[in-house]
Design an enzyme around this catalytic site. Structure first.
Site, PDB file in Angstrom:
ATOM      1  N   HIS A 167       0.868  -1.220  -0.055  1.00 26.87           N
ATOM      2  CA  HIS A 167       0.191   0.073  -0.068  1.00 26.87           C
ATOM      3  C   HIS A 167       0.791   1.108  -0.049  1.00 26.87           C
ATOM      4  O   HIS A 167       2.142   1.354   0.302  1.00 26.87           O
ATOM      5  CB  HIS A 167      -0.927   0.011   1.186  1.00 26.87           C
ATOM      6  CG  HIS A 167      -2.139  -1.197   1.129  1.00 26.87           C
ATOM      7  ND1 HIS A 167      -3.117  -1.111   1.936  1.00 26.87           N
ATOM      8  CD2 HIS A 167      -2.245  -1.936   0.171  1.00 26.87           C
ATOM      9  CE1 HIS A 167      -4.091  -1.968   1.462  1.00 26.87           C
ATOM     10  NE2 HIS A 167      -3.288  -2.685   0.692  1.00 26.87           N
TER      11      HIS A 167
ATOM     12  N   GLU B 195       0.778   3.816   1.914  1.00 20.55           N
ATOM     13  CA  GLU B 195       1.240   4.080   3.295  1.00 20.55           C
ATOM     14  C   GLU B 195       2.319   3.065   3.714  1.00 20.55           C
ATOM     15  O   GLU B 195       3.457   3.600   4.292  1.00 20.55           O
ATOM     16  CB  GLU B 195       0.225   4.041   4.416  1.00 20.55           C
ATOM     17  CG  GLU B 195      -1.108   4.899   3.989  1.00 20.55           C
ATOM     18  CD  GLU B 195      -1.929   4.195   3.374  1.00 20.55           C
ATOM     19  OE1 GLU B 195      -3.299   4.141   3.513  1.00 20.55           O
ATOM     20  OE2 GLU B 195      -1.778   3.396   2.232  1.00 20.55           O
TER      21      GLU B 195
ATOM     22  N   CYS C  57      -6.166   1.607   5.372  1.00 15.04           N
ATOM     23  CA  CYS C  57      -6.966   0.313   5.873  1.00 15.04           C
ATOM     24  C   CYS C  57      -6.514  -0.034   7.289  1.00 15.04           C
ATOM     25  O   CYS C  57      -5.551   0.698   7.779  1.00 15.04           O
ATOM     26  CB  CYS C  57      -6.376  -0.796   4.909  1.00 15.04           C
ATOM     27  SG  CYS C  57      -4.850  -1.300   4.675  1.00 15.04           S
TER      28      CYS C  57
ATOM     29  N   CYS D 237      -2.665  -1.010   7.466  1.00 13.85           N
ATOM     30  CA  CYS D 237      -1.700   0.032   7.406  1.00 13.85           C
ATOM     31  C   CYS D 237      -1.856   1.107   8.592  1.00 13.85           C
ATOM     32  O   CYS D 237      -0.883   1.764   9.316  1.00 13.85           O
ATOM     33  CB  CYS D 237      -1.813   1.283   6.287  1.00 13.85           C
ATOM     34  SG  CYS D 237      -1.617   0.227   4.659  1.00 13.85           S
TER      35      CYS D 237
END
Length: 339
Positions: free
Chosen positions: A262, A264, A289, A292
């Site tokens: 992801h 992040e 999410c 993360c």
């Protein structure tokens, strides 16, 4: 502030300019020596004689409003607005691309474009006694003639307005709701600045599911950026590198089989805890999410700012709230409106 207005035929450019006069703006006009003989200085106070000439030639709607000054060359216009940048001025009917490009370099310039459904514009123009066919032909000539820059000019506007208002009063109310005088339209604040960088990072995403971009900042300085996609040295997701993403399953399904990092995660890995410390802020164009969020808590981020919601928002909110991390949604200024 200097506001420049462009738009299609009978879309309401003059009325929008008039709205600004009610906010204390002064009308200035740019009329290069292409339609009339110059018998005035490069910059002259508007006079009855000039207004009568403009009205007779029907080359602009400026005559419907009181002009503060009229300019016949771009250098004089630029010099005047630059010296008087603390004052508020408005120019309607921008149809000169060279003038627009010159004004776009000034940090106090805001460009607004106006459009409306063509039949509504035709009804507004009936006082000119044109048939619908004649109006459509004139409209197409103004927009699509290769020598006309109007389409290019309108597309470059920072704020695009669709004027379907049935009355001037209704138009003015809608314009007031836009908060057009918000200074962040001219110079973005830190939230807007960093969120735009996150959006830019998202353009590098290769994930088949969604484009996500992230920026980590400390003391308003960028520490790291990231976007989602498969790890380095692996085949990109959009080239078949992640079978989970390429199956088109719903949001959150089979995450354990996903090979994509992801945005992040990539930013956190790039930054490292030593560079993040406890005062860093993470900007992401999509709410993190749950996975993360846990990593964000562990990294020491103190605040998370996101733009779009995600299916795991409630879980992410709880984790960050329990960890005393500030989580807030970014609300950008409205850059376009249908009215």
């Amino acid at each position: 502030m200097l506001v420049g207005i462009s738009g299609t035929l009978s879309s309401g450019k003059t009325e929008v300019a008039r709205y600004f006069t009610f906010q204390g703006f002064k009308v200035i006009a740019y009329l290069p020596n292409r339609d009339i003989k110059l018998k005035y200085n490069a910059c002259t106070p508007a006079s009855d004689e000039l207004n009568q000439e403009l009205e007779q030639l029907a080359i602009q709607d400026y005559a419907r409003m009181e002009n503060h000054k009229v300019f016949h060359d771009i250098d004089s216009l630029l010099e005047f607005v630059t010296i008087n940048w603390r004052e508020n001025y408005v120019i309607s009917h921008i149809d000169d691309i060279s003038m627009l490009k010159a004004l776009q370099k000034r940090p106090f310039f805001l460009h607004i474009s106006i459009d409306a459904p063509i039949y509504l514009r035709y009804k507004r123009s009936r006082q000119y006694h044109k048939t619908l066919d004649e109006f459509v032909m004139e409209n197409d000539e103004a927009l699509f003639n290769v020598k006309s820059p109007l389409l290019e000019i309108n597309n470059q506007a920072q704020v695009k307005i669709i004027n379907t208002s049935s009355s001037t009063k209704d138009l003015f109310i809608k314009l007031s709701e836009l908060n057009l005088l918000d200074p962040t339209r001219l110079r973005p604040n830190w939230d807007s600045y960093f969120m735009r960088l996150a959006d830019l990072a998202a353009l590098r995403s290769n994930c088949m599911k969604r484009r996500v971009g992230c920026v980590i900042v400390r003391e308003n300085r960028v520490v790291a950026t990231g976007y989602n996609g498969t790890p380095r040295h692996l085949l990109n997701c959009n080239e078949g590198g992640c079978s989970r993403c390429n199956q088109g399953q719903g949001s959150g399904a089979n995450l354990s089989t996903c090979l994509c990092l992801h945005a992040e995660e990539n930013a956190l890995l790039e930054a490292g805890r030593d560079r993040i410390r406890d005062e860093s802020v993470l900007y992401c164009n999509t709410c993190p999410c749950l996975t993360c969020s846990i990593k964000i808590v562990q990294s020491g981020i103190r605040e998370v700012v996101y733009a779009q919601s995600y299916s795991m928002d409630e879980q992410s909110h709880k984790v960050m709230s329990d960890a005393n991390i500030i989580l807030r949604q970014y609300q950008p200024p409205v850059d376009g409106i249908f009215i």
